[in-house]
Design an enzyme around this catalytic site. Structure first.
Site, PDB file in Angstrom:
ATOM      1  N   LEU A   2       0.823  -1.211   0.000  1.00 25.65           N
ATOM      2  CA  LEU A   2       0.000   0.000   0.000  1.00 25.65           C
ATOM      3  C   LEU A   2       0.855   1.259   0.000  1.00 25.65           C
ATOM      4  CD1 LEU A   2      -2.665  -1.070   2.670  1.00 25.65           C
ATOM      5  CD2 LEU A   2      -2.990  -0.945   0.185  1.00 25.65           C
ATOM      6  N   GLY A   3       2.022   1.185   0.626  1.00 19.70           N
ATOM      7  CA  GLY A   3       2.877   2.358   0.713  1.00 19.70           C
ATOM      8  C   GLY A   3       4.238   1.992   1.263  1.00 19.70           C
ATOM      9  N   PHE A   7      11.783   3.833   6.439  1.00 20.16           N
ATOM     10  CA  PHE A   7      12.121   2.673   7.265  1.00 20.16           C
ATOM     11  C   PHE A   7      11.066   1.568   7.241  1.00 20.16           C
ATOM     12  CE2 PHE A   7      14.061   6.413   9.359  1.00 20.16           C
ATOM     13  CZ  PHE A   7      15.392   6.081   9.151  1.00 20.16           C
ATOM     14  N   GLY A   8       9.879   1.869   6.709  1.00 17.69           N
ATOM     15  CA  GLY A   8       8.808   0.882   6.801  1.00 17.69           C
ATOM     16  C   GLY A   8       8.011   0.737   5.521  1.00 17.69           C
ATOM     17  N   VAL A  10       4.033  -0.738   4.176  1.00 19.01           N
ATOM     18  CA  VAL A  10       2.691  -1.128   4.590  1.00 19.01           C
ATOM     19  C   VAL A  10       2.065  -1.986   3.494  1.00 19.01           C
ATOM     20  CG1 VAL A  10       0.417  -0.318   5.331  1.00 19.01           C
ATOM     21  CG2 VAL A  10       2.460   1.010   5.915  1.00 19.01           C
ATOM     22  N   LYS A  25       2.063  -3.270   8.753  1.00 18.21           N
ATOM     23  CA  LYS A  25       3.213  -2.373   8.627  1.00 18.21           C
ATOM     24  C   LYS A  25       4.455  -3.067   9.172  1.00 18.21           C
ATOM     25  CE  LYS A  25       4.866   2.297   9.716  1.00 18.21           C
ATOM     26  NZ  LYS A  25       4.529   3.610  10.301  1.00 18.21           N
ATOM     27  N   ASP A 129       3.795  14.572  13.220  1.00 13.05           N
ATOM     28  CA  ASP A 129       3.864  14.548  11.759  1.00 13.05           C
ATOM     29  C   ASP A 129       2.460  14.543  11.150  1.00 13.05           C
ATOM     30  OD1 ASP A 129       5.215  14.623   9.355  1.00 13.05           O
ATOM     31  OD2 ASP A 129       5.481  12.449   9.221  1.00 13.05           O
TER      32      ASP A 129
END
Length: 263
Positions: A2-3, A7-8, A10, A25, A129
């Site tokens: 999805l994205g 660093f991660g 999803v 995630k 954020d």
């Protein structure tokens, strides 16, 4: 997928038991990866997991993404999150509308984004954020959810010396003095968010000069909307509207944007 971030990553997922849709995630651990202790947990948790656990603690807040499960591994940790559908982030929404959205929809969005920010702080979490990309909106119901607590920290009364959010939302006091306080910085980020939603861009230096002089207006925007933007984007933190007062602003009391006086 999805994205994907620094660093991660999803992924779209489903629960084996019943096919329930979730988002998974996976975050790589860095050299300065941080664990923190929170009440009712015997062992320290990964910072993002801890912050989302705190934000979810107590009565459910629909405007904050729900953490359903998590697991800690040697090189990474995994979070299983609710996955509202059909949804997109606010950046995608504004792009679909040609860069900006009308005040009526912006009001619906901002009401929920502000509630999410307020409840995070109320529960001791500084998201740090809040931006277009970190707010999901259901395309059918217009329900909004705050996501991605990876830049966050525990809320404290003293000043923060490090800013880990997005540059366009960075409060001016950090650039001037190298420090900021959590709640006024959150108000600033909400002001930038509202400005971006209704203008299709971030505030320029000229915009900020007019805002700081309480002389900001734009054709097609109501006086109430311009006043709320100005109240959130004051250069001096102590002159900004308090986080707890934003939803009491006159702009949120209007039910029909067409009846607003425009400037």
């Amino acid at each position: 997928m999805l994205g994907e971030g620094t660093f991660g990553t999803v992924y779209d997922g489903s629960r084996l038991l019943d096919g329930f849709k979730v988002a998974v995630k996976i975050v790589r651990k860095t050299e300065d990866f941080e664990y923190i202790s929170i009440p009712n947990h015997s062992m320290p948790l990964p910072l993002e997991v801890a912050l989302l656990t705190l934000a979810n603690r107590g009565p459910r807040v629909p405007e904050i993404i729900q953490l359903l499960d998590w697991e800690d591994q040697h090189d990474y940790y995994i979070m299983v999150l609710e996955h509202p559908s059909p949804c997109e982030d606010l950046f995608g929404l504004t792009e679909r509308y040609g860069g900006s959205i009308d005040e009526g929809l912006a009001r619906v969005v901002m009401q929920q984004a502000t509630q999410a920010a307020y409840m995070c702080c109320h529960r001791g979490v500084l998201h740090r954020d809040i931006k277009l990309e970190n707010l999901l909106i259901n395309k059918e119901t217009h329900e909004v959810k705050l996501i991605d607590f990876g830049c966050g920290d525990l809320l404290k009364k003293s000043a923060y010396k490090i800013f880990l959010g997005t540059d366009e939302y960075c409060p001016p006091e950090y650039e001037e003095k190298g420090e900021y306080n959590g709640k006024p910085a959150t108000v600033w980020s909400l002001g930038v968010l509202l400005f971006a939603l209704v203008n299709g861009d971030y505030p320029s230096t000229d915009d900020l000069h007019m805002i700081n002089a309480n002389n900001y207006s734009k054709a097609g925007l109501s006086e109430e909307c311009c006043r709320l933007i100005s109240s959130c984007l004051q250069r001096e933190p102590e002159k900004r509207l308090r986080l707890s007062e934003i939803l009491l602003h006159d702009w949120f009391k209007v039910t029909d944007v067409d009846n607003l006086k425009t400037v």
